[in-house]
Design a protein around this motif. Structure first.
Motif, PDB file in Angstrom:
ATOM      1  N   UNK A 111       0.847  -1.192   0.000  1.00 36.71           N
ATOM      2  CA  UNK A 111       0.000   0.000   0.000  1.00 36.71           C
ATOM      3  C   UNK A 111       0.885   1.245   0.000  1.00 36.71           C
ATOM      4  N   UNK A 112       0.575   2.188  -0.883  1.00 36.76           N
ATOM      5  CA  UNK A 112       1.361   3.418  -0.983  1.00 36.76           C
ATOM      6  C   UNK A 112       0.442   4.633  -0.913  1.00 36.76           C
ATOM      7  N   UNK A 113       0.955   5.654  -0.243  1.00 35.57           N
ATOM      8  CA  UNK A 113       0.198   6.897  -0.111  1.00 35.57           C
ATOM      9  C   UNK A 113       1.189   8.055  -0.044  1.00 35.57           C
ATOM     10  N   UNK A 114       0.792   9.205  -0.569  1.00 33.70           N
ATOM     11  CA  UNK A 114       1.631  10.398  -0.511  1.00 33.70           C
ATOM     12  C   UNK A 114       0.889  11.502   0.233  1.00 33.70           C
ATOM     13  N   UNK A 140      -1.981  11.541  -2.922  1.00 34.75           N
ATOM     14  CA  UNK A 140      -2.002  10.378  -3.816  1.00 34.75           C
ATOM     15  C   UNK A 140      -2.128   9.118  -2.979  1.00 34.75           C
ATOM     16  N   UNK A 141      -2.731   8.089  -3.559  1.00 34.41           N
ATOM     17  CA  UNK A 141      -2.854   6.796  -2.888  1.00 34.41           C
ATOM     18  C   UNK A 141      -3.107   5.741  -3.949  1.00 34.41           C
ATOM     19  N   UNK A 142      -2.542   4.563  -3.746  1.00 35.15           N
ATOM     20  CA  UNK A 142      -2.828   3.494  -4.698  1.00 35.15           C
ATOM     21  C   UNK A 142      -4.050   2.688  -4.236  1.00 35.15           C
ATOM     22  N   UNK A 143      -4.493   1.790  -5.116  1.00 32.53           N
ATOM     23  CA  UNK A 143      -5.708   1.029  -4.826  1.00 32.53           C
ATOM     24  C   UNK A 143      -5.538   0.133  -3.612  1.00 32.53           C
ATOM     25  N   UNK A 144      -4.296  -0.351  -3.398  1.00 36.98           N
ATOM     26  CA  UNK A 144      -4.057  -1.219  -2.244  1.00 36.98           C
ATOM     27  C   UNK A 144      -4.314  -0.486  -0.936  1.00 36.98           C
ATOM     28  N   UNK A 145      -3.832   0.751  -0.842  1.00 29.49           N
ATOM     29  CA  UNK A 145      -4.023   1.517   0.389  1.00 29.49           C
ATOM     30  C   UNK A 145      -5.502   1.841   0.584  1.00 29.49           C
ATOM     31  N   UNK A 172     -10.732   0.721   3.315  1.00 27.63           N
ATOM     32  CA  UNK A 172     -12.144   0.556   3.007  1.00 27.63           C
ATOM     33  C   UNK A 172     -12.738   1.687   2.198  1.00 27.63           C
ATOM     34  N   UNK A 173     -11.901   2.398   1.423  1.00 27.93           N
ATOM     35  CA  UNK A 173     -12.368   3.529   0.632  1.00 27.93           C
ATOM     36  C   UNK A 173     -11.974   3.336  -0.836  1.00 27.93           C
ATOM     37  N   UNK A 174     -12.563   4.153  -1.710  1.00 25.95           N
ATOM     38  CA  UNK A 174     -12.045   4.322  -3.057  1.00 25.95           C
ATOM     39  C   UNK A 174     -10.941   5.367  -3.009  1.00 25.95           C
ATOM     40  N   UNK A 175     -10.043   5.330  -4.009  1.00 24.62           N
ATOM     41  CA  UNK A 175      -8.926   6.277  -4.023  1.00 24.62           C
ATOM     42  C   UNK A 175      -9.432   7.714  -3.993  1.00 24.62           C
ATOM     43  N   UNK A 176     -10.451   8.020  -4.790  1.00 20.73           N
ATOM     44  CA  UNK A 176     -10.956   9.399  -4.859  1.00 20.73           C
ATOM     45  C   UNK A 176     -11.498   9.882  -3.523  1.00 20.73           C
ATOM     46  N   UNK A 177     -11.973   8.970  -2.693  1.00 22.73           N
ATOM     47  CA  UNK A 177     -12.504   9.361  -1.387  1.00 22.73           C
ATOM     48  C   UNK A 177     -11.402   9.761  -0.412  1.00 22.73           C
TER      49      UNK A 177
END
Length: 471
Positions: free
Chosen positions: A149-152, A161-166, A171-176
């Motif tokens: 999981x990656x997040x910026x 930024x966040x990838x789909x794994x994170x 429990x969210x979508x990336x856009x959320x």
């Protein structure tokens, strides 16, 4: 714009461009307006792995990959150059040996005095190694992103930024997630602590931080992450510009570890706390007692004449009896902060933080009555005929019992009260502190060295106290 040049014009343009190209470190090539190569310096020829005679008069497209050569954008490029526009960007080219070459290049129209474009000069530097490193880094990041999981974060904790794994972990979508703040996924008591502010100060100072972190997923569910926070530093200023977080989900491992720790503190026979759990709880309760003003109480109880019970009925029935006693005592206590533990053999302990002497006495009496109320036959318990237990308790009150300072002293006092209950005929409750009280639960005062009733078989607490004294 009309770009048809006479031989005289071409000679003029070539004279304007004449200089020692070989003295320059950049790769330089000159092209006619139709893309035909007019000249090239040694750096350009070496980079593309050709001799001059092999390339002069040929079209620049000889240096392009077939798919790039047929791309409409390449034809549009030359249309812009003939119109007098300068084009600067990265270009992919192919050398004589078929190797990929990347150039940071500028195509510069060379103008005559009347403003017409005479030729095109290309000035380029080799960035192939840089592109390969970048591609390698991107491949590594892509591989990491697929498995972790990656997040910026911006430097204020905003998620950029966040990838789909994170996103899936939380429990969210990336856009959320984008635009929300790091603190929204951290428990309030952590966010409000000085440690959380210090954590972000370390990151803003450029310090790498790695540890195991609890975080809040959707609906307040706690997850555990093995995570590293990596400040990304601006090459010019040396200051961090963002934080990259790389994490793996260790929730299951942490839950298994917590469960293992919980089981390690339980008595396998009765299901209540074991001796180790009691010792840890007692140490913590005494630490709180020393810091605050609330009293702390301890009850020790021993099943009366339990050895004869085992001799009569056997150990399986004896084990069942101990489980029933443990359940009866737990039911009698029913206090959120209390801990009921099997202290050893047929002896039990009840730790009661924030409990006064009178409350402890009432609890001890209720537990005594509950054990007797089980009605378990016990012919070996003379005078009673059923299973009973003797209880001793002690209460430390802040600022009063100055001679009690340690866990050993607390247990010693409760154990001596337990001896008194037995000497009174068993199935009694004795208070270790108050002398000659009219309270029905404070039936006897215990003083150091008081052997009024003669010797008594050692309890588990007494044996442990002796062992501790020899360490």
């Amino acid at each position: 714009m009309e770009n048809d040049l006479t031989p005289k014009d071409m000679a003029y343009a070539q004279a304007a461009l004449s200089h020692d190209l070989s003295s320059r470190s950049a790769a330089v090539a000159d092209f006619a307006l139709d893309g035909t190569l007019l000249s090239a310096n040694d750096e350009f020829l070496q980079l593309m792995q050709y001799d001059e005679a092999e390339v002069l008069g040929r079209h620049e497209s000889m240096f392009l990959w077939p798919e790039d050569r047929d791309d409409p954008q390449y034809r549009a490029l030359w249309g812009l150059l003939r119109a007098g526009q300068i084009i600067q960007r990265e270009f992919r080219r192919i050398s004589r040996s078929g190797q990929e070459v990347w150039l940071q290049a500028s195509y510069n129209p060379v103008l005559l005095d009347d403003g017409r474009v005479a030729s095109i000069r290309k000035i380029a530097t080799d960035i192939t190694a840089k592109k390969r490193r970048a591609a390698n880094h991107e491949s590594i990041l892509a591989a990491i992103s697929r498995s972790t999981a990656m997040m910026e974060f911006a430097m204020d904790g905003t998620i950029i930024a966040a990838n789909a794994n994170f996103a899936s972990l939380l429990g969210y979508d990336v856009d959320e997630l984008l635009g929300r703040n790091h603190r929204e996924f951290v428990a309030a008591e952590i966010v409000d602590s000085p440690a959380y502010g210090a954590f972000w100060n370390r990151l803003r100072a450029g310090e790498f931080v790695q540890a195991e972190f609890p975080r809040l997923a959707r609906c307040g569910r706690t997850i555990w992450l093995q995570a590293s926070y990596n400040p990304v530093v601006d090459a010019t200023t040396g200051r961090p510009t963002k934080i990259v977080k790389i994490a793996t989900d260790i929730t299951e491992r942490m839950q298994q570890s917590a469960e293992a720790n919980r089981l390690a503190l339980l008595d396998p026979l009765t299901g209540i706390s074991n001796r180790r759990g009691f010792d840890l709880a007692l140490a913590a309760a005494l630490d709180d007692f020393r810091k605050g003003a609330e009293p702390i109480s301890l009850i020790l109880l021993d099943v009366d004449h339990f050895k004869p019970f085992n001799d009569i009925y056997g150990h399986q029935i004896g084990d069942r009896c101990l489980r029933q006693v443990a359940n009866a005592v737990e039911w009698s206590v029913r206090r959120a902060e209390s801990l009921v533990a099997r202290y050893g053999g047929e002896e039990f302990a009840v730790l009661l933080p924030n409990t006064t002497r009178h409350e402890a006495g009432r609890i001890a009496e209720a537990a005594r009555a509950a054990v007797q109320g089980l009605g378990i036959d016990h012919p070996g318990n003379a005078g009673w005929g059923t299973v009973t237990a003797s209880f001793g308790y002690v209460t430390f009150e802040a600022g009063r019992n100055g001679r009690f300072h340690t866990a050993t002293e607390l247990v010693t006092a409760a154990d001596r009260a337990l001896y008194t209950a037995k000497r009174l005929g068993r199935n009694h409750v004795a208070d270790a502190v108050e002398p000659r009280s009219n309270d029905p639960f404070a039936v006897f005062q215990i003083l150091p060295g008081d052997d009024t009733f003669g010797p008594e078989p050692e309890s588990a607490a007494a044996r442990q106290i002796k062992r501790s004294a020899t360490i």
